[in-house]
Scaffold this motif. Structure first.
Motif, PDB file in Angstrom:
ATOM      1  N   ASN A 154     -77.453 -10.611 -32.502  1.00 48.02           N
ATOM      2  CA  ASN A 154     -77.789 -10.636 -31.071  1.00 48.02           C
ATOM      3  C   ASN A 154     -76.995 -11.731 -30.383  1.00 48.02           C
ATOM      4  O   ASN A 154     -76.914 -12.859 -30.874  1.00 48.02           O
ATOM      5  N   GLN A 182     -80.465  -0.390 -24.297  1.00 50.59           N
ATOM      6  CA  GLN A 182     -81.726  -0.684 -24.977  1.00 50.59           C
ATOM      7  C   GLN A 182     -82.871  -0.841 -23.975  1.00 50.59           C
ATOM      8  O   GLN A 182     -83.988  -0.376 -24.200  1.00 50.59           O
ATOM      9  N   ASP A 195     -76.657   2.136 -26.765  1.00 50.16           N
ATOM     10  CA  ASP A 195     -76.787   0.698 -27.003  1.00 50.16           C
ATOM     11  C   ASP A 195     -78.217   0.393 -27.475  1.00 50.16           C
ATOM     12  O   ASP A 195     -79.081   0.013 -26.695  1.00 50.16           O
ATOM     13  N   GLU A 196     -78.483   0.628 -28.740  1.00 52.21           N
ATOM     14  CA  GLU A 196     -79.778   0.374 -29.362  1.00 52.21           C
ATOM     15  C   GLU A 196     -80.954   1.002 -28.603  1.00 52.21           C
ATOM     16  O   GLU A 196     -81.997   0.368 -28.447  1.00 52.21           O
ATOM     17  N   SER A 246     -84.324   1.351 -30.872  1.00 47.80           N
ATOM     18  CA  SER A 246     -84.654   0.170 -31.660  1.00 47.80           C
ATOM     19  C   SER A 246     -86.116   0.105 -32.059  1.00 47.80           C
ATOM     20  O   SER A 246     -86.462  -0.546 -33.040  1.00 47.80           O
ATOM     21  N   GLU A 298     -84.886   7.366 -36.218  1.00 40.84           N
ATOM     22  CA  GLU A 298     -83.591   6.993 -35.643  1.00 40.84           C
ATOM     23  C   GLU A 298     -82.469   7.770 -36.304  1.00 40.84           C
ATOM     24  O   GLU A 298     -81.554   8.262 -35.628  1.00 40.84           O
ATOM     25  N   SER A 310     -76.342  -0.447 -33.236  1.00 44.38           N
ATOM     26  CA  SER A 310     -77.615  -0.398 -33.952  1.00 44.38           C
ATOM     27  C   SER A 310     -77.635  -1.501 -34.997  1.00 44.38           C
ATOM     28  O   SER A 310     -76.596  -1.897 -35.544  1.00 44.38           O
ATOM     29  N   HIS A 311     -78.840  -1.991 -35.284  1.00 42.80           N
ATOM     30  CA  HIS A 311     -78.994  -2.973 -36.345  1.00 42.80           C
ATOM     31  C   HIS A 311     -79.286  -2.312 -37.693  1.00 42.80           C
ATOM     32  O   HIS A 311     -79.383  -3.003 -38.704  1.00 42.80           O
TER      33      HIS A 311
END
Length: 613
Positions: free
Chosen positions: A402, A448, A534-535, A538, A545, A565-566
């Motif tokens: 982040n 997001q 963009d995420e 989340s 997902e 994405s994480h």
């Protein structure tokens, strides 16, 4: 208390005072352009209301002198002709009725203009907001300007015009009073004007102090508004109750109010105390003139009717002087507040960017060439010398902690910000040269923090393409692509169901359902060949997902896609993966290539994979 100086405080006091009236003409023009008919009626009624009071005083003199003459005639002959006196009384009653009608008409014009002006100013403020850059909305000083403009300036233009017309009305009255008073003595006119000046000077001084206080405490006022939002909005209510934030936030709200009230109280007490003390000078001037006129009547220099008229003229004249000087003081204050509105409205707007609707190399895709960017006011760069190439049909995943610069890169790609150096190309053409509508038609984005609009379901989806905002067929097609159709069909009114709890009958969706609405929104742009996520998923579990991204990839074949994405199980699907650290690209390649290198991506992937074992 010391307040920060105004921008004009480097000028002499007299220059500062008159310089601030530069907004009066603009306010008059604003009212005139809002409703010419109402403004014209307002002006005519103001003129009549200024002339009639002097006519009442003059007729009153004739009535008193007529009564005295009739009394003398009655003593001499035992009878008197009262026709003339009764006609005069009827005439005065008619003029008084006209004054009442003019005042009522003025009040009606003010009420109608107030409604029209409030709407006009609010539209100007909102239209201006649409022309500003994203950077303005991420700047606290901008919100101070917006708060000041919206709090006071929507009513100040009409207040300024009302006071201007009131000043004209009182000026006309004063001229007519002076014409009659000068017959007694020119000195009465001078005493009349001079008696109101001390109180006026005090009012003007404290108006400036009040404005300085208003500007100085804008952040505190904005904090109060924010605390009201947190305490009274449904999207904060769960945490406020669960964490018992309410008493603490309410205490902070009270503390801000008490601080602001203490400052207001000090200023109000000083203003009223000085106003009362200096107002006594005007009272002394009136009774001095009263004694002078009474003695003149006793000596026989003037008739009883003239004495009555002069006293009435002096009393009304004193009220007119006081009202005129108060209007000037109020106009000064209104102009100060209008400076807030025009300070906001006159913020520089970026010139129109580009006029071209296609690039010289169709099919070249997106290129970042040594792009660097720093947010306004920030010391650290958000992106540094970023270079990458995304070809049509390819998917790109951005990976990083982040704050590493992933979302910043998307903001630059969508031209919400402009690079400080380097350039971004689409089909071989710099983004800055693209015509705005043509560029945005090519890009579909879900952030997001996507919008959850308190609109109908269909309108929430239609927001993705304003050209087809109300196209029901497009809604259904986009909802099917965004995997939202299944739950929408179960809603009571399907696409006409009100979402959110702000309005009657509104339905709240789950986080996953809202995300599918947002995904559907991106598919409204059927011409878009660059899709960015963009995420937006989340808050979903890994399986949900993965399903959405797999579906997204199937629907976006042949298009360019960018994923943030994480979850590395999702990221590995991308053709190209870019690892960003502190605004720089540190690794780039496919999943297999990056795993073979054993660098940061491989470490993070392995670390996350362990969590699923």
């Amino acid at each position: 208390m010391k307040y920060p100086p105004l921008a004009t405080d480097s000028n002499p006091p007299s220059r500062r005072f008159f310089d601030v009236f530069r907004y009066s003409r603009r306010a008059l023009g604003l009212v005139w352009s809002t409703s010419r008919r109402l403004a014209l009626i307002f002006a005519v009624l103001t003129l009549l209301a200024g002339v009639f009071p002097a006519a009442v005083a003059w007729i009153g003199q004739l009535i008193v002198d007529g009564v005295v003459a009739a009394m003398g005639q009655h003593r001499e002959t035992g009878s008197a002709d009262t026709t003339w006196v009764l006609l005069l009384v009827a005439g005065e009653a008619g003029v008084v009725a006209l004054i009442a009608g003019a005042q009522r008409g003025i009040a009606t014009c003010q009420a109608l203009l107030r409604a029209l002006m409030g709407q006009r100013i609010n539209l100007m403020i909102l239209e201006k907001a649409l022309t500003l850059k994203l950077a303005h909305f991420e700047d606290s000083e901008f919100y101070d300007k917006l708060t000041r403009a919206r709090r006071e300036a929507s009513t100040r233009p009409l207040s300024l015009v009302t006071r201007t017309f009131g000043l004209v009305q009182n000026g006309i009255s004063l001229v007519s009073y002076a014409v009659l008073l000068v017959q007694f003595s020119p000195w009465t006119v001078l005493i009349l004007v001079a008696g109101g000046i001390p109180e006026f000077l005090a009012e003007a001084k404290f108006s400036g102090d009040k404005f300085r206080l208003f500007r100085w405490r804008s952040p505190e006022t904005r904090m109060q508004m924010y605390l009201e939002t947190v305490l009274a909005r449904e999207d904060y209510a769960k945490e406020v109750k669960l964490f018992r934030l309410g008493p603490k936030l309410l205490q902070r709200y009270r503390a801000i109010f008490e601080k602001l009230f203490a400052e207001d109280r000090r200023l109000t007490l000083r203003r009223d105390s000085w106003g009362f003390a200096l107002g006594l000078l005007g009272t002394a001037a009136f009774y001095g003139a009263y004694a002078w006129i009474a003695l003149s009547a006793i000596r026989g220099a003037i008739s009883l009717g003239q004495m009555t008229m002069y006293l009435l003229l002096f009393r009304q004249g004193q009220s007119a002087v006081s009202a005129s000087l108060s209007a000037i003081s109020g106009m000064y204050e209104d102009n100060l507040y209008l400076s807030n509105l025009y300070e906001y409205l006159e913020q520089p707007v970026p010139p129109p960017q580009g006029e071209l609707r296609q690039g010289p190399r169709p099919g070249d895709g997106v290129r970042f060439e040594e792009v660097s960017f720093r947010y306004p006011g920030s010391e650290e760069p958000a992106l540094q010398l970023v270079s990458l190439h995304l070809r049509p049909g390819e998917s790109l995943a951005l990976v990083g902690e982040n704050g590493s610069g992933k979302t910043t890169l998307i903001k630059l790609l969508t031209r919400l910000y402009r690079p400080d150096s380097g350039r971004i190309l689409l089909d071989g053409l710099d983004l800055q040269q693209w015509e705005s509508e043509a560029l945005r038609a090519r890009i579909g984005v879900i952030f997001q923090d996507f919008g959850r609009y308190q609109f109908l379901v269909g309108e929430n989806i239609g927001a993705g393409d304003m050209q087809h905002f109300e196209d029901r067929q497009r809604w259904e097609q986009a909802a099917e692509k965004g995997m939202a159709k299944e739950f929408i069909d179960k809603l009571p009114q399907r696409y006409d169901t009100q979402l959110g709890k702000w309005f009657k009958g509104g339905r709240e969706l789950s986080g996953g359902q809202w995300q599918k609405i947002a995904l559907s929104r991106a598919f409204m742009r059927t011409r878009a060949d660059l899709l960015v996520l963009d995420e937006p998923t989340s808050t979903m579990d890994a399986a949900a997902e993965a399903t959405i991204f797999e579906h997204f990839r199937d629907l976006s074949r042949g298009k360019m896609t960018i994923l943030i994405s994480h979850r590395f199980s999702t990221v590995r699907m991308a053709d190209q993966i870019v690892v960003i650290e502190k605004g720089r690209i540190v690794e780039q390649g496919s999943h297999e290539q990056l795993m073979e290198r054993g660098g940061q991506y491989a470490y993070l992937f392995s670390l996350q994979a362990q969590g699923y074992r």
